[in-house]
Motif scaffolding. Structure first.
Motif, PDB file in Angstrom:
ATOM      1  N   PRO A   1       9.930  -0.155  17.388  1.00 32.58           N
ATOM      2  CA  PRO A   1      10.861   0.735  16.683  1.00 32.58           C
ATOM      3  C   PRO A   1      11.724   1.562  17.624  1.00 32.58           C
ATOM      4  O   PRO A   1      12.728   2.138  17.205  1.00 32.58           O
ATOM      5  CB  PRO A   1       9.929   1.619  15.846  1.00 32.58           C
ATOM      6  CG  PRO A   1       8.624   1.575  16.557  1.00 32.58           C
ATOM      7  CD  PRO A   1       8.522   0.214  17.161  1.00 32.58           C
ATOM      8  N   THR A   2      11.352   1.615  18.888  1.00 29.23           N
ATOM      9  CA  THR A   2      12.122   2.401  19.854  1.00 29.23           C
ATOM     10  C   THR A   2      13.308   1.633  20.426  1.00 29.23           C
ATOM     11  O   THR A   2      14.071   2.187  21.225  1.00 29.23           O
ATOM     12  CB  THR A   2      11.197   2.835  21.002  1.00 29.23           C
ATOM     13  OG1 THR A   2      10.500   1.689  21.526  1.00 29.23           O
ATOM     14  CG2 THR A   2      10.158   3.839  20.506  1.00 29.23           C
TER      15      THR A   2
ATOM     16  N   ASN B   1       0.852  -1.169   0.000  1.00 33.82           N
ATOM     17  CA  ASN B   1       0.000   0.000   0.000  1.00 33.82           C
ATOM     18  C   ASN B   1       0.890   1.221   0.000  1.00 33.82           C
ATOM     19  O   ASN B   1       1.276   1.733   1.040  1.00 33.82           O
ATOM     20  CB  ASN B   1      -0.917  -0.020   1.237  1.00 33.82           C
ATOM     21  CG  ASN B   1      -1.940   1.110   1.212  1.00 33.82           C
ATOM     22  OD1 ASN B   1      -1.881   1.983   0.336  1.00 33.82           O
ATOM     23  ND2 ASN B   1      -2.853   1.086   2.153  1.00 33.82           N
ATOM     24  N   GLY B   2       1.202   1.729  -1.184  1.00 29.43           N
ATOM     25  CA  GLY B   2       2.152   2.825  -1.284  1.00 29.43           C
ATOM     26  C   GLY B   2       1.654   4.102  -0.685  1.00 29.43           C
ATOM     27  O   GLY B   2       2.427   5.031  -0.439  1.00 29.43           O
ATOM     28  N   LYS B   3       0.327   4.244  -0.464  1.00 26.89           N
ATOM     29  CA  LYS B   3      -0.239   5.473   0.076  1.00 26.89           C
ATOM     30  C   LYS B   3      -0.386   5.436   1.585  1.00 26.89           C
ATOM     31  O   LYS B   3      -0.816   6.415   2.190  1.00 26.89           O
ATOM     32  CB  LYS B   3      -1.613   5.708  -0.564  1.00 26.89           C
ATOM     33  CG  LYS B   3      -1.528   5.918  -2.077  1.00 26.89           C
ATOM     34  CD  LYS B   3      -2.917   6.172  -2.654  1.00 26.89           C
ATOM     35  CE  LYS B   3      -2.850   6.365  -4.163  1.00 26.89           C
ATOM     36  NZ  LYS B   3      -4.183   6.609  -4.744  1.00 26.89           N
ATOM     37  N   ASP B   4      -0.039   4.311   2.152  1.00 24.82           N
ATOM     38  CA  ASP B   4      -0.227   4.164   3.596  1.00 24.82           C
ATOM     39  C   ASP B   4       0.872   4.900   4.342  1.00 24.82           C
ATOM     40  O   ASP B   4       2.049   4.760   4.036  1.00 24.82           O
ATOM     41  CB  ASP B   4      -0.203   2.680   3.971  1.00 24.82           C
ATOM     42  CG  ASP B   4      -0.754   2.436   5.357  1.00 24.82           C
ATOM     43  OD1 ASP B   4      -1.190   1.295   5.596  1.00 24.82           O
ATOM     44  OD2 ASP B   4      -0.726   3.361   6.180  1.00 24.82           O
ATOM     45  N   ASP B   5       0.480   5.666   5.350  1.00 22.78           N
ATOM     46  CA  ASP B   5       1.465   6.397   6.146  1.00 22.78           C
ATOM     47  C   ASP B   5       2.294   5.477   7.010  1.00 22.78           C
ATOM     48  O   ASP B   5       3.272   5.901   7.617  1.00 22.78           O
ATOM     49  CB  ASP B   5       0.754   7.434   7.034  1.00 22.78           C
ATOM     50  CG  ASP B   5       0.193   8.575   6.221  1.00 22.78           C
ATOM     51  OD1 ASP B   5      -0.767   9.195   6.680  1.00 22.78           O
ATOM     52  OD2 ASP B   5       0.725   8.815   5.109  1.00 22.78           O
ATOM     53  N   ASP B   6       1.865   4.201   7.106  1.00 22.68           N
ATOM     54  CA  ASP B   6       2.553   3.261   7.984  1.00 22.68           C
ATOM     55  C   ASP B   6       3.637   2.485   7.258  1.00 22.68           C
ATOM     56  O   ASP B   6       3.993   1.382   7.669  1.00 22.68           O
ATOM     57  CB  ASP B   6       1.542   2.271   8.584  1.00 22.68           C
ATOM     58  CG  ASP B   6       0.642   2.947   9.579  1.00 22.68           C
ATOM     59  OD1 ASP B   6      -0.414   2.375   9.862  1.00 22.68           O
ATOM     60  OD2 ASP B   6       1.000   4.035  10.057  1.00 22.68           O
TER      61      ASP B   6
ATOM     62  N   LYS C   1       3.028   3.629  15.560  1.00 21.77           N
ATOM     63  CA  LYS C   1       1.772   3.377  14.858  1.00 21.77           C
ATOM     64  C   LYS C   1       1.539   1.878  14.700  1.00 21.77           C
ATOM     65  O   LYS C   1       2.492   1.096  14.673  1.00 21.77           O
ATOM     66  CB  LYS C   1       1.803   4.031  13.477  1.00 21.77           C
ATOM     67  CG  LYS C   1       1.915   5.549  13.511  1.00 21.77           C
ATOM     68  CD  LYS C   1       1.931   6.102  12.102  1.00 21.77           C
ATOM     69  CE  LYS C   1       2.043   7.625  12.112  1.00 21.77           C
ATOM     70  NZ  LYS C   1       2.067   8.177  10.729  1.00 21.77           N
ATOM     71  N   PRO C   2       0.278   1.455  14.566  1.00 19.33           N
ATOM     72  CA  PRO C   2       0.013   0.033  14.318  1.00 19.33           C
ATOM     73  C   PRO C   2       0.698  -0.414  13.024  1.00 19.33           C
ATOM     74  O   PRO C   2       0.505   0.202  11.981  1.00 19.33           O
ATOM     75  CB  PRO C   2      -1.518  -0.024  14.173  1.00 19.33           C
ATOM     76  CG  PRO C   2      -2.009   1.177  14.917  1.00 19.33           C
ATOM     77  CD  PRO C   2      -0.963   2.233  14.714  1.00 19.33           C
TER      78      PRO C   2
ATOM     79  N   ASP D   1      -5.421   1.354  18.515  1.00 16.47           N
ATOM     80  CA  ASP D   1      -5.044   2.755  18.701  1.00 16.47           C
ATOM     81  C   ASP D   1      -5.049   3.109  20.180  1.00 16.47           C
ATOM     82  O   ASP D   1      -5.995   2.825  20.912  1.00 16.47           O
ATOM     83  CB  ASP D   1      -6.013   3.675  17.955  1.00 16.47           C
ATOM     84  CG  ASP D   1      -5.876   3.546  16.446  1.00 16.47           C
ATOM     85  OD1 ASP D   1      -4.754   3.277  15.984  1.00 16.47           O
ATOM     86  OD2 ASP D   1      -6.889   3.707  15.743  1.00 16.47           O
ATOM     87  N   GLY D   2      -3.993   3.712  20.627  1.00 13.97           N
ATOM     88  CA  GLY D   2      -3.874   4.103  22.022  1.00 13.97           C
ATOM     89  C   GLY D   2      -3.289   3.033  22.914  1.00 13.97           C
ATOM     90  O   GLY D   2      -3.008   3.296  24.091  1.00 13.97           O
TER      91      GLY D   2
END
Length: 295
Positions: free
Chosen positions: A170-171, A6-11, A112-113, A104-105
């Protein structure tokens, strides 16, 4: 390894070894032919058959299993003890399983998920695997992992096809990520292969859910199960998660690592190859015949 789906996904994910860093753009888009939606039928047609490899590890016939429900995934997974994996078992509790609407949360800030595996479809469940719910094997390396890994070791994404992707936080420090990649490698010699595969394809991990086909006596137990022995029926249906590495292309380089059976701690001590019961029967008949002649 879901960046190109999904090239448009911010994730979109940027990967270091088997790790993902959520929210970062891919610097080099992965060629579509290397990461595309594939069905189970296509997976079985590849040079390496994941189902066959799973059966060799589990010593039993298995059947494909789609994404489990929240209730079906709960419990403790016991890893085959001869795998060399640093983990002996891991437990998934109800408070650590979420749908897309619920996740979420639940993650730390700025995380992000993550996306699911590029071989799979839409993510059905997210699972947070916490260090406190992991039982490590004894030894220097498992002890080192236990001391250095963060509270959340993995975020598991489970797709509708029962395809599992293992995401690390990622942290994490880069050294810790690379150490975890080493722990996720079958042998030290496969570490570099896994890193190269991840850099090229987005990740090197592949998990598949299987149901262990019941033996004849287990089938009879399930058929005759009633309210009085419902727990017995539940025990007869065994789910297993099998971990592979280097899944891209025609699976010619597929590396099978470990298998974990859900809620059956005695499985690995009782596991036998399919032909062992027949061998035992012949041996018992031979002993009986010998005793009869001796008399």
């Amino acid at each position: 390894g879901d960046a190109s789906r999904n090239g448009k996904d911010d994730d979109l994910q940027k990967t270091v070894g088997g790790t993902v860093q959520a929210g970062m753009k891919e610097s080099t888009p992965m060629p579509p032919q290397l990461c595309r939606r594939e069905t189970w039928v296509e997976l079985h047609d590849k040079k390496a058959a994941p189902k066959h490899e799973a059966e060799k590890l589990l010593g039993r016939e298995v059947a494909r299993y789609g994404a489990p429900t929240r209730e079906q995934i709960l419990g403790t997974f016991y890893v085959n003890p001869d795998s060399g994996y640093a983990v002996k078992s891991f437990t998934i509790s109800s408070e650590d399983v979420f749908t897309r609407d619920e996740i979420d949360g639940k993650l730390p800030d700025n995380v992000k998920p993550p996306a699911g595996h590029c071989l799979g479809g839409k993510v059905q469940l997210y699972v947070l695997l916490r260090k406190q719910n992991v039982e490590f094997n004894s030894g220097c390396f498992p002890s080192y992992l236990k001391c250095t890994l963060p509270n959340i070791v993995y975020i598991l994404t489970i797709s509708g096809e029962g395809i599992v992707r293992f995401h690390v936080m990622p942290t994490m420090w880069t050294l810790t990520k690379l150490t975890l990649v080493l722990g996720d490698s079958v042998r030290c010699g496969t570490f570099c292969k896994n890193v190269r595969h991840a850099v090229k394809n987005g990740c090197f991990c592949l998990g598949l859910m299987f149901e262990i086909v019941p033996l004849e006596h287990e089938k009879r137990d399930m058929e005759h199960a009633d309210d009085g022995n419902a727990s017995r029926q539940k025990q007869s249906r065994k789910l297993a998660l099998v971990r592979y590495n280097r899944w891209a292309g025609n699976l010619a380089d597929l590396d099978t690592y470990w298998a974990a059976v859900l809620n059956d701690e005695s499985y690995w001590s009782e596991k036998r190859a399919p032909d062992v019961p027949r061998q035992e029967t012949k041996e018992m008949q031979h002993e009986l015949k010998h005793d009869t002649l001796a008399r």
